[in-house]
Design an enzyme around this catalytic site. Structure first.
Site, PDB file in Angstrom:
ATOM      1  N   THR A  40      -2.700   5.941 -19.592  1.00 43.23           N
ATOM      2  CA  THR A  40      -3.420   7.057 -18.968  1.00 43.23           C
ATOM      3  C   THR A  40      -2.511   8.228 -18.618  1.00 43.23           C
ATOM      4  OG1 THR A  40      -3.140   6.170 -16.723  1.00 43.23           O
ATOM      5  CG2 THR A  40      -5.110   5.477 -17.967  1.00 43.23           C
ATOM      6  N   CYS A  44       0.486   5.892  -9.736  1.00 44.81           N
ATOM      7  CA  CYS A  44      -0.330   5.522  -8.580  1.00 44.81           C
ATOM      8  C   CYS A  44       0.514   4.827  -7.519  1.00 44.81           C
ATOM      9  CB  CYS A  44      -1.454   4.564  -8.987  1.00 44.81           C
ATOM     10  SG  CYS A  44      -2.541   5.146 -10.296  1.00 44.81           S
ATOM     11  N   CYS A  78      -5.921   7.932  -5.572  1.00 45.20           N
ATOM     12  CA  CYS A  78      -5.166   7.249  -4.512  1.00 45.20           C
ATOM     13  C   CYS A  78      -4.126   8.136  -3.848  1.00 45.20           C
ATOM     14  CB  CYS A  78      -4.508   5.978  -5.045  1.00 45.20           C
ATOM     15  SG  CYS A  78      -3.084   6.267  -6.146  1.00 45.20           S
ATOM     16  N   ASP A 456      25.319  -2.340  26.418  1.00 43.01           N
ATOM     17  CA  ASP A 456      24.242  -1.868  27.283  1.00 43.01           C
ATOM     18  C   ASP A 456      23.824  -2.970  28.263  1.00 43.01           C
ATOM     19  OD1 ASP A 456      21.957   0.469  27.254  1.00 43.01           O
ATOM     20  OD2 ASP A 456      21.158  -1.485  27.860  1.00 43.01           O
TER      21      ASP A 456
END
Length: 506
Positions: A40, A44, A78, A456
């Site tokens: 195609t 995507c 999408c 710490d």
């Protein structure tokens, strides 16, 4: 103590794993790789709802830019660019990852490829070779994909004339803008606006106008919105920031002007209301906000490692999707970290507020910003006038002014493209900055995910509350199993005090 690690090769190289994610339409992989379909010519996101193509017809790429270089166009169903960014750029500290962070911040649009290469400390040729090898595209192609994404946001989410969109997105001409939109999205800018308006109506979104934009910032669930909002609100500097249990806002100093942002977490995105003086700053503003909220994190990966520790497991289960808050400006974070040394969070907030009130620039009042009135001072402003405004021990004031001077003069650069170990060494060479401050800067400015602030006291108190050794050596040894997510482990140890009702988190 800090340690940075390089990630394993990107997930996109594991074609079998990628195809399984595509078959299951696993949205956790959105943004981590791109699927391109040869039959195609479209690329995507992994969770695309379209019919899954056959394995022989797909290829996988690390970025949309690489897919575009391969001749593919974006899927209009999408929207593969409308996903969280790859968490790989947070884990990795190599050249490619640092370049991607700077490209996302709009460096190429502002300074060109020569400026990007200079900030990274490499030649243009070497930079191009590394990015093409690692990411399948050179810096110009990566920046082009970034411009296309910014353009799509403005086309779909604003009513700006398309000519204005073209230049605000960083394109050199309207023709270049039109050609890129056609090549990337296989449609015209006008049709893209029509399609975007149709989607906006379905969601109930209202188009933005002028320099005000309303955006949806995606994230990978779960997302501990209450935790990150609480962290930022507790430290919010009056005039510069404002926060509550449901939202957070702040002013922004950007390349082409000022801005302000209001953030409201929703179920599957963060609603981002932006006001910009110059729309060319859109991509940079969005990039900084995403880093501030750590929206590109991969909470599943963090949970998988930290949840395996029996002592951490209860708090990990109780607070899913914890984030490490980032920063929108490197110098601001350094200065505020220095102000916070040896004092409470409230005292540090007050000191930063006094500095901002005295030296910060006022934003034009237009009724839309509420209590957001002031830009945090620049390094140059603090270097010149900080000694007159700051209160406290003279030694600390002199150190802050010296650091501001070093940054203002370009002797130390604090930005997301820095190598963590190089920046740490430069910070430790400055007066008033010790290991805790340097590591805190790496964790929040660079987003280094594997920093544990073992010095710490509040973090160590949280460790003790969970039955974890709280001495430095014991904590370092125990933390080896938490790699590469020790920054997140530290957030859980801070939260443990609240979780167990044994004190206030730092």
């Amino acid at each position: 103590m800090t340690e940075t690690t390089a990630a394993a090769p990107g997930v996109w190289r594991d074609t079998e794993r990628c195809y399984r994610a595509v078959m299951s339409r696993d949205s956790r992989f959105d943004g981590q790789f791109i699927m391109a379909v040869r039959t195609t010519g479209i690329y995507c996101r992994p969770s695309c709802p379209a019919m899954t193509p056959k394995p022989k017809n797909v290829s996988f790429y690390p970025t949309s830019a690489a897919a575009q270089v391969g001749g593919y166009r974006a899927c209009r169903r999408c929207l593969p660019d409308a996903v969280p960014g790859s968490p790989e750029w947070n884990v990795r500290a190599d050249l490619a990852a640092r370049a991607m962070r700077l490209i996302s911040d709009g460096t190429v649009e502002r300074d060109g490829v020569p400026g990007l290469a200079k900030r990274l400390g490499y030649s243009e040729r070497q930079l191009g070779r590394v990015l093409t090898s690692e990411l399948g595209a050179g810096p110009l192609s990566l920046a082009r994909a970034h411009r296309a994404h910014s353009a799509r946001l403005l086309i779909e989410m604003s009513e700006l004339p398309l000519t204005d969109v073209a230049f605000a997105s960083g394109f050199a001409s309207v023709r270049q803008f039109n050609d890129t939109i056609r090549e990337v999205f296989a449609t015209t800018p006008t049709q893209l606006r029509i399609d975007g308006a149709r989607r906006a109506r379905r969601r109930g979104d209202v188009p933005s106008s002028g320099t005000r934009l309303s955006l949806r910032l995606p994230f990978r669930p779960p997302f501990d919105a209450a935790g990150v909002l609480g962290f930022l609100t507790q430290r919010a500097v009056p005039g510069v920031e404002e926060g509550s249990a449901t939202g957070y806002g702040r002013t922004l100093r950007l390349a082409h002007g000022s801005g302000a942002v209001s953030l409201t977490p929703k179920a599957d995105h963060v609603r981002c209301e932006l006001r910009l003086t110059d729309l060319r700053d859109l991509s940079s503003a969005v990039s900084r906000v995403r880093r501030l909220l750590d929206l590109d994190a991969d909470p599943e990966a963090v949970t998988r490692i930290l949840g395996a520790d029996p002592a951490l497991a209860p708090v990990v289960a109780a607070v899913p999707g914890i984030r490490v808050p980032g920063a929108v400006d490197g110098f601001e974070l350094v200065l505020r970290a220095m102000l916070g040394q040896q004092v409470s969070v409230a005292a540090a907030r007050t000191a930063a507020g006094q500095l901002a009130e005295a030296l910060g620039e006022r934003l034009p009042a237009d009724g839309s910003l509420g209590d957001l009135t002031t830009l945090f001072p620049t390094a140059a402003q603090v270097a010149e006038h900080g000694g007159d405004v700051l209160r406290g021990p003279r030694k600390r004031i002199d150190a802050i002014v010296a650091v501001a001077t070093a940054v203002a003069e370009g002797k130390v650069e604090i930005h997301v493209g820095r190598d963590p170990e190089e920046l740490r060494a430069e910070l430790l060479a400055l007066p008033g900055i010790g290991p805790w401050t340097a590591d805190y800067v790496l964790m929040r400015v660079l987003g280094v995910p594997d920093v544990l602030l073992t010095g710490d006291l509040v973090l160590r108190k949280g460790a003790a509350a969970l039955g974890i050794p709280d001495d430095v050596e014991g904590l370092i040894e125990r933390s080896q199993a938490w790699k590469p997510w020790r920054s997140y482990a530290g957030m859980y140890l801070w939260r443990a005090n609240t979780y167990l009702n044994q004190g206030e988190e730092r």
